[in-house]
Design a protein around this motif. Structure first.
Motif, short mmCIF file in Angstrom:
data_model
loop_
_atom_site.label_atom_id
_atom_site.label_comp_id
_atom_site.label_asym_id
_atom_site.label_seq_id
_atom_site.Cartn_x
_atom_site.Cartn_y
_atom_site.Cartn_z
N ASP A 131 21.50 -30.05 42.09
CA ASP A 131 20.57 -29.18 41.40
C ASP A 131 20.19 -29.80 40.06
O ASP A 131 20.64 -30.90 39.72
N ARG A 132 19.37 -29.12 39.33
CA ARG A 132 18.93 -29.62 38.04
C ARG A 132 20.04 -29.45 37.00
O ARG A 132 20.70 -28.41 36.93
N VAL A 133 20.24 -30.47 36.18
CA VAL A 133 21.20 -30.40 35.09
C VAL A 133 20.52 -29.67 33.93
O VAL A 133 19.64 -30.21 33.27
N GLU A 134 20.95 -28.45 33.68
CA GLU A 134 20.30 -27.62 32.66
C GLU A 134 20.74 -27.98 31.25
O GLU A 134 19.97 -27.84 30.30
N ASP A 135 21.98 -28.46 31.11
CA ASP A 135 22.49 -28.78 29.78
C ASP A 135 23.07 -30.20 29.77
O ASP A 135 24.26 -30.39 30.04
N PRO A 136 22.24 -31.21 29.47
CA PRO A 136 22.73 -32.60 29.44
C PRO A 136 23.85 -32.84 28.44
O PRO A 136 24.67 -33.75 28.64
N GLU A 137 23.91 -32.04 27.39
CA GLU A 137 24.96 -32.23 26.39
C GLU A 137 26.35 -32.01 26.99
O GLU A 137 27.31 -32.68 26.59
N LYS A 138 26.45 -31.09 27.94
CA LYS A 138 27.75 -30.89 28.58
C LYS A 138 28.18 -32.10 29.39
O LYS A 138 29.37 -32.41 29.48
N VAL A 139 27.20 -32.78 29.97
CA VAL A 139 27.50 -34.01 30.71
C VAL A 139 28.03 -35.07 29.75
O VAL A 139 29.03 -35.77 30.05
#
Length: 558
Positions: A131-139
């Protein structure tokens, strides 16, 4: 007739001596001894008035092989001291420095070659999210916690930089190194399709890495639409090859995976231990055969798959990939069993060679090459070690598990044949037990090149490394569902850009039963649409032909 009889008796004596030698030195290899004994019996029963039989010709080839081995061994004994003497002179100062600074972490030979001679040798690993990564900062936070904040020695390389040298050997250091998020982590927010992402990856391949920083980068293409129309994201880990080969890099990737081990019932671990063992004589013959193969291999002539000129690091490239539809790993295993127990790799290589052949036949004004040579990269370590804990199987950065073999793709030989004909021909060469020995020897020679002073390596390496037309890498990824950096994974792919006159790089990845094929090419050879036809249309067509052949052979459907 008398001369023929005398020749037969002399040859018979030599064959008997060779048989005795095999029995005494290598009792394991009884099959080879029995074959030579059978030749002896056939020679004895061959009447003097007859012309030389097929067994006589085979015996001559056997004798010729023995003589070639002896000649190669003699040449090796003569040349080795000369080469060692030259290396002592060239490497005296670097070796002395290494003794003085013995605490430094120097690059292994293969990694040093990658860093100095092939600056564009950068692995681009693409992981498609479900699915789409909504929060790249968490990655990024997940990545930092696993790789950057972990004090274990197995993760130090993420925070170190390589120090290239002019004469002395390169090493890693953490002095003055600061991992800047703005440089190493990049989020692309604009909408991007597979076609535009392929163009973006090809563009990034031409961007060399800054050696004053750690040699890796993490990208997130947040708004991606795949070839099926699915809206999701793609995470790309870009890492210079001097850090790790595919096996070593995948071990690091699995440290941030959940789960990071296959189920206990998985067969993906069992397949890693299937290796043929060679006896003393087979190893000696394989060593000498490999040395001859490397020394006498001619450069492939320019063709539709090999450029005339050396490619520069920043020259434009094309990149495409395709998730194979209608064929799972298990289905290819079933097809392989019906085609004389062919492996999945056998089928994929046959489909690749046949796809390249079809492209040439169907493209006007294309240059049909002779049978082209490829370098195929393999792992020297059991694949089950990818999932082993570091305390059980120690982890070492670099390219120590990398092997390489040279394979001939009989494109010209089978220009009118089918994928099944190609498969039969390729199996003969890929089933040679000495190939695993060759894989280690080729890599050792590449590592030997890395011991040369860098200024000399830059001159010598291009002259020796561009004999082949294509490079092929096949990475068996995890065959189970997982998440990476907390993101559920839909699929995996990777690229290494073409360089020099090795104008085509083919990458094959399997993940959770699915197969992905990627191709990168020097843009001076062909346009992107042509590359798509090979990677997508022709490749699946050839796999379909193999499936039909398997069904016909057993009179039913696969």
């Amino acid at each position: 007739q008398a001369k023929l009889k005398l020749c037969q008796i002399s040859l018979l004596s030599l064959v008997d001596i060779y048989t005795h030698f095999i029995h005494q030195v290598e009792k394991q290899n009884m099959a080879e001894a029995r074959e030579v004994q059978n030749l002896s019996q056939e020679l004895l029963t061959n009447q003097a008035g007859q012309r030389p039989s097929s067994c006589f010709k085979r015996a001559c080839r056997c004798l010729g092989t023995v003589l070639l081995d002896l000649l190669t061994l003699l040449l090796f004994i003569v040349i080795t001291p000369v080469v060692l003497a030259i290396m002592v002179v060239l490497c005296f100062i670097p070796a002395l420095e290494r003794l003085v600074f013995w605490r430094r972490e120097y690059l292994d030979g293969v990694s040093a070659t990658d860093l100095i001679a092939i600056p564009e040798a950068i692995i681009h690993g693409l992981i498609q999210a479900k699915d789409r990564v909504e929060d790249p900062e968490k990655v990024w936070e997940y990545f930092s916690r696993i790789y950057l904040e972990n004090p274990a020695k197995e993760f130090r390389r993420w925070k170190e930089r390589a120090v290239p040298r002019c004469w002395c050997w390169s090493y890693y250091t953490s002095k003055g190194v600061v991992v800047e998020k703005a440089h190493h982590f990049r989020v692309v927010t604009e909408h991007i399709t597979q076609a535009s992402l392929e163009n973006k990856v090809a563009e990034i391949e031409g961007q060399l890495m800054d050696v004053t920083r750690p040699l890796w980068e993490l990208y997130i293409f947040q708004n991606y639409t795949d070839e099926t129309g699915k809206d999701c994201s793609v995470i790309m880990l870009r890492m210079h090859h001097c850090l790790a080969d595919g096996f070593t890099g995948l071990r690091q990737v699995m440290q941030a995976a959940e789960p990071n081990k296959p189920p206990e019932s998985s067969v993906s671990q069992a397949r890693a231990d299937r290796r043929q063992k060679l006896g003393c004589m087979s190893m000696l013959h394989g060593l000498l055969k490999t040395l001859r193969k490397i020394m006498l291999m001619p450069n492939d002539a320019p063709s539709s798959f090999k450029a005339k000129r050396l490619m520069k690091s920043t020259d434009p490239r094309h990149a495409v990939w395709h998730n194979v539809k209608g064929f799972s790993v298990q289905e290819l295993k079933n097809i392989g069993k019906r085609l004389d127990n062919s492996t999945v790799n056998d089928l994929l290589m046959a489909a690749l060679a046949s796809s390249m052949k079809d492209y040439v036949r169907q493209t006007p004004n294309s240059r049909l090459p002779a049978d082209i040579n490829t370098v195929s990269w393999v792992s020297l370590s059991p694949l089950k070690h990818i999932y082993s804990d570091f305390d059980k199987v120690p982890f070492k950065w670099g390219n120590g598990t990398l092997g390489a073999v040279y394979l001939n793709l009989p494109i010209h030989t089978h220009q009118e044949g089918t994928a099944t004909d190609m498969l039969a021909d390729l199996k003969d060469s890929m089933r040679d037990p000495a190939l695993m020995l060759e894989a280690g020897i080729v890599t050792k020679l590449l590592a030997f090149m890395g011991w040369f002073p860098p200024c000399i390596m830059k001159v010598v390496f291009p002259a020796l490394a561009n004999k082949v037309s294509a490079s092929v890498s096949n990475v068996p990824g995890p065959q189970f569902p997982m998440a990476w950096l907390g993101v559920p994974v839909r699929g995996m792919m990777f690229f290494v850009p073409p360089y020099g006159t090795i104008s085509i790089f083919v990458t094959i990845a399997t993940w959770n039963g699915e197969i992905s094929v990627g191709m990168g090419v020097d843009s001076s050879l062909m346009d992107k649409d042509s590359l798509k036809r090979i990677c997508r249309d022709h490749f699946e067509e050839q796999l379909s032909q193999l499936k039909i052949a398997a069904g016909e052979r057993h009179g039913d459907k696969v």
